[in-house]
Design an enzyme around this catalytic site. Structure first.
Site, PDB file in Angstrom:
ATOM      1  N   LYS A 174       0.847  -1.200   0.000  1.00 36.07           N
ATOM      2  CA  LYS A 174       0.000   0.000   0.000  1.00 36.07           C
ATOM      3  C   LYS A 174       0.882   1.250   0.000  1.00 36.07           C
ATOM      4  CE  LYS A 174      -1.781   2.678   3.021  1.00 36.07           C
ATOM      5  NZ  LYS A 174      -1.637   3.922   2.219  1.00 36.07           N
ATOM      6  N   GLU A 249      10.824   1.788   9.440  1.00 40.13           N
ATOM      7  CA  GLU A 249      11.765   2.841   9.016  1.00 40.13           C
ATOM      8  C   GLU A 249      11.045   4.157   9.271  1.00 40.13           C
ATOM      9  OE1 GLU A 249      14.818   2.660   7.828  1.00 40.13           O
ATOM     10  OE2 GLU A 249      14.917   0.475   7.734  1.00 40.13           O
ATOM     11  N   CYS A 283      13.958  11.542   4.750  1.00 42.94           N
ATOM     12  CA  CYS A 283      14.006  11.072   6.141  1.00 42.94           C
ATOM     13  C   CYS A 283      15.370  11.332   6.768  1.00 42.94           C
ATOM     14  CB  CYS A 283      13.664   9.601   6.209  1.00 42.94           C
ATOM     15  SG  CYS A 283      14.665   8.605   5.106  1.00 42.94           S
ATOM     16  N   GLU A 384      10.946  16.480  13.732  1.00 41.26           N
ATOM     17  CA  GLU A 384      11.166  16.544  12.304  1.00 41.26           C
ATOM     18  C   GLU A 384      10.222  17.560  11.660  1.00 41.26           C
ATOM     19  OE1 GLU A 384       9.725  12.927  10.540  1.00 41.26           O
ATOM     20  OE2 GLU A 384      11.541  12.707   9.353  1.00 41.26           O
TER      21      GLU A 384
HETATM   22  P1  NAD Z   1       2.820   8.582   7.309  1.00 39.89           P
HETATM   23  O1  NAD Z   1       3.222   7.800   8.494  1.00 39.89           O
HETATM   24  O2  NAD Z   1       1.765   9.584   7.447  1.00 39.89           O
HETATM   25  O3  NAD Z   1       2.338   7.607   6.153  1.00 39.89           O
HETATM   26  C1  NAD Z   1       3.141   6.542   5.676  1.00 39.89           C
HETATM   27  C2  NAD Z   1       2.236   5.475   5.123  1.00 39.89           C
HETATM   28  O4  NAD Z   1       1.440   4.962   6.172  1.00 39.89           O
HETATM   29  C3  NAD Z   1       1.277   5.953   4.044  1.00 39.89           C
HETATM   30  O5  NAD Z   1       1.109   4.924   3.096  1.00 39.89           O
HETATM   31  C4  NAD Z   1      -0.012   6.150   4.831  1.00 39.89           C
HETATM   32  O6  NAD Z   1      -1.175   6.037   4.044  1.00 39.89           O
HETATM   33  C5  NAD Z   1       0.084   4.998   5.804  1.00 39.89           C
HETATM   34  N1  NAD Z   1      -0.734   5.160   7.003  1.00 39.89           N
HETATM   35  C6  NAD Z   1      -1.108   6.305   7.615  1.00 39.89           C
HETATM   36  N2  NAD Z   1      -1.887   6.016   8.685  1.00 39.89           N
HETATM   37  C7  NAD Z   1      -1.983   4.676   8.762  1.00 39.89           C
HETATM   38  C8  NAD Z   1      -2.641   3.768   9.632  1.00 39.89           C
HETATM   39  N3  NAD Z   1      -3.381   4.201  10.657  1.00 39.89           N
HETATM   40  N4  NAD Z   1      -2.522   2.447   9.395  1.00 39.89           N
HETATM   41  C9  NAD Z   1      -1.776   1.988   8.367  1.00 39.89           C
HETATM   42  N5  NAD Z   1      -1.140   2.802   7.486  1.00 39.89           N
HETATM   43  C10 NAD Z   1      -1.240   4.124   7.687  1.00 39.89           C
HETATM   44  O7  NAD Z   1       4.182   9.188   6.737  1.00 39.89           O
HETATM   45  P2  NAD Z   1       4.363  10.138   5.486  1.00 39.89           P
HETATM   46  O8  NAD Z   1       3.908  11.485   5.901  1.00 39.89           O
HETATM   47  O9  NAD Z   1       3.784   9.492   4.271  1.00 39.89           O
HETATM   48  O10 NAD Z   1       5.952  10.100   5.302  1.00 39.89           O
HETATM   49  C11 NAD Z   1       6.797  10.946   5.975  1.00 39.89           C
HETATM   50  C12 NAD Z   1       7.467  10.211   7.122  1.00 39.89           C
HETATM   51  O11 NAD Z   1       8.157   9.061   6.626  1.00 39.89           O
HETATM   52  C13 NAD Z   1       8.525  11.052   7.781  1.00 39.89           C
HETATM   53  O12 NAD Z   1       8.431  10.921   9.176  1.00 39.89           O
HETATM   54  C14 NAD Z   1       9.835  10.448   7.271  1.00 39.89           C
HETATM   55  O13 NAD Z   1      10.926  10.648   8.105  1.00 39.89           O
HETATM   56  C15 NAD Z   1       9.467   9.013   7.161  1.00 39.89           C
HETATM   57  N6  NAD Z   1      10.381   8.324   6.234  1.00 39.89           N
HETATM   58  C16 NAD Z   1      11.338   7.493   6.761  1.00 39.89           C
HETATM   59  C17 NAD Z   1      12.241   6.855   5.919  1.00 39.89           C
HETATM   60  C18 NAD Z   1      13.327   5.961   6.466  1.00 39.89           C
HETATM   61  O14 NAD Z   1      14.033   5.321   5.684  1.00 39.89           O
HETATM   62  N7  NAD Z   1      13.512   5.863   7.766  1.00 39.89           N
HETATM   63  C19 NAD Z   1      12.138   7.040   4.538  1.00 39.89           C
HETATM   64  C20 NAD Z   1      11.157   7.882   4.044  1.00 39.89           C
HETATM   65  C21 NAD Z   1      10.275   8.516   4.914  1.00 39.89           C
END
Ligand code: NAD
Length: 489
Positions: A174, A249, A283, A384
């Site tokens: 997803k 991650e 990230c 962040e």
């Molecule tokens: P997010 O947590 O809002 O969403 C990530 C994913 O989770 C999306 O697909 C979203 O639809 C899904 N999601 C949201 N709520 C959910 C739930 N209740 N149940 C299941 N899935 C759910 O994050 P974002 O805003 O899309 O991405 C930014 C974040 O990702 C930042 O904190 C960034 O640091 C992190 N990130 C980390 C890495 C790494 O390698 N550590 C890489 C890229 C991004």
């Protein structure tokens, strides 16, 4: 009207849900996709479970699974422009940058395609008894839920999908609901590469709307998630009830430490890319500059001057150096974050607003921003922003630099800039980070593991461990001369 890939077929959402995808660079409509609800996700899990249980992929020799990954890499490379265009329009990043991302994705698939011989790694152990053969085997885990974010949609998916498939698992993937198009193209490539139906399943939609069963259904064996800390914690709790494997991650608040003896021009130039690349939506962004007091003024003044000159623009603007933020919600978060920093006493050196440029008025742009006079307890230093916002702290000694750098709950990545190799080694050892760059920022390679210390995550992606995340271990004890034990006779 068929954007979900369930059990080897492209289908619409059962309840007819649809979502409009908007280009954040100018607010134009990029397209419409099907939006799943839990019914669709349950179908995906059902298909993935059946495919895992009947062995249609698990029983394919690993070298043939690896060959399929090689075909996926070739197809993605062939379609680079189409995929990069989709990614750029969904995310607002520059087309040229998106092409580099696709090249990275291809290299991830090729890396794992080269590991077919290393997948099973049976290990004979000495059982201490004659007539016994004792082997430790690596096997696929089963059904994997893969959930990815919007900043590097395809790259983050590739870090999961390639090792997951190589290990012989099936999956439900997803992507973020706001950036689905490049992931759809990747799943099309997997289909074209002749991976059997039911092995790869794609659902599109929001977390709350469709992802629930991905972390609660007992037919799922592992949840691998990249995204925010808050959602990561939620998924870990959800997965606990059925004791799933969890790989996370999460975010980072990454220190970029500059000592006065650092190669100055390179340190300044890299401090810019560390934080402003992809408008800070990385990230591992070096969003915390820790600079030695004796050179702080010169370093920060130069960064501010250069930050003011960064050219922003839409994906196909060849003059642009960076793009927009990826959504209106995210722009609002970054604005609030900077307002909090100013209220806490940080000083605004540049940016701190949307650009005053007619051309950019309909996109979600935010100016490269530098906040100095920051201190470690501030919200803007601890949390962040995931935007183009650099906070500046100063230090006087090596110990102070290390203790400041380690003083957040995150531990993803960071850098140390110094002309003293001994100091570089000492500091690199002392930092509680999953990746440390010395006199560099941002590069990563597929053979080296990526992941976070502390609350930046659990587990590793890429490298050997990135494959092991998707494997179970089994000990097989084979008695070649069975005999009664006599214990109860
Ligand atoms: P997010 O947590 O809002 O969403 C990530 C994913 O989770 C999306 O697909 C979203 O639809 C899904 N999601 C949201 N709520 C959910 C739930 N209740 N149940 C299941 N899935 C759910 O994050 P974002 O805003 O899309 O991405 C930014 C974040 O990702 C930042 O904190 C960034 O640091 C992190 N990130 C980390 C890495 C790494 O390698 N550590 C890489 C890229 C991004």
């Amino acid at each position: 009207m068929a954007d979900l890939y369930l059990d080897g077929a492209w289908v619409g959402a059962a309840a007819g849900g649809r979502r409009t995808i908007v280009c954040p660079a100018d607010g134009t409509v990029v397209g419409e996709v099907d939006e799943a609800d839990e019914t669709d996700t349950l179908r995906a899990i059902d298909a993935a479970r059946r495919a895992a249980d009947d062995g249609r992929w698990r029983d394919v020799p690993p070298t043939e699974r690896a060959a399929a990954l090689g075909r996926v890499a070739d197809l993605l490379e062939r379609d680079t422009d189409e995929i990069a265009r989709a990614e750029a329009l969904d995310t607002g990043k520059r087309f040229e940058e998106a092409k580099l991302d696709v090249a990275d994705v291809v290299s991830v698939f090729r890396f794992y395609a080269g590991k077919g011989e290393d997948v099973e790694r049976p290990r004979d152990v000495d059982p201490g008894q004659p007539h016994v053969r004792s082997r430790v085997l690596k096997e696929p885990i089963g059904v994997c839920s893969l959930i990815t974010p919007w900043n590097y949609p395809l790259l983050q998916a590739s870090w999961k999908v390639a090792p997951c498939l190589l290990a012989g698992n099936t999956f439900v993937l997803k992507p973020s609901e706001i950036t689905p198009h490049s992931t759809i193209l990747m799943v099309r490539a997997i289909e074209e590469a002749a991976v059997p139906g039911g092995v790869a399943n794609l659902v599109l939609g929001t977390g709350p709307g469709c992802a629930g069963p991905m972390s609660t259904d007992e037919r799922v064996d592992l949840v691998s998630f990249t995204g925010s800390l808050a959602v990561g914690k939620h998924l870990m709790k959800q997965a606990a009830d059925t004791v799933k494997r969890v790989a996370l991650e999460l975010g980072g608040k990454n220190p970029n430490i500059v000592f006065a003896d650092a190669p100055r021009e390179a340190a300044i130039d890299n401090a810019m890319t560390a934080v402003f690349l992809h408008s800070g939506q990385v990230c591992s962004a070096g969003a915390r500059l820790l600079v030695e007091e004796s050179c702080a003024e010169e370093v920060v003044d130069t960064i501010v001057e250069r930050a003011r000159a960064i050219r922003m623009g839409p994906p196909f603007d060849e003059d642009a150096q960076t793009g927009s933020l990826t959504s209106a919600e995210h722009l609002k978060k970054v604005e609030d974050y900077v307002a909090t920093g100013l209220a806490e006493g940080a000083r605004l050196r540049c940016g701190g607003a949307r650009p005053d440029d007619e051309r950019l008025a309909s996109g979600y742009y935010y100016l490269p921003t530098v906040l100095d006079r920051c201190s470690v307890e501030m919200h803007v230093v601890q949390e962040e922003s995931f935007g183009p916002v650099l906070t500046v702290e100063t230090f006087r000694t090596e110990d102070e630099a290390i203790s400041l750098a380690n003083a957040t709950r995150y531990g993803l990545a960071g850098a140390v800039w110094t002309g003293d190799p001994e100091r570089a080694r000492r500091v690199a050892r002392a930092l509680r980070l999953g990746t440390v760059w010395v006199n560099d920022y941002h590069p990563y390679v597929a053979p080296a593991e990526w992941g976070g210390h502390k609350q930046s995550g659990i587990g590793r992606e890429l490298g050997e461990l990135g494959l092991e995340e998707y494997q179970e271990t089994k000990h097989v004890w084979e008695n070649t001369e069975p005999a009664p034990t006599g214990w109860f006779s």
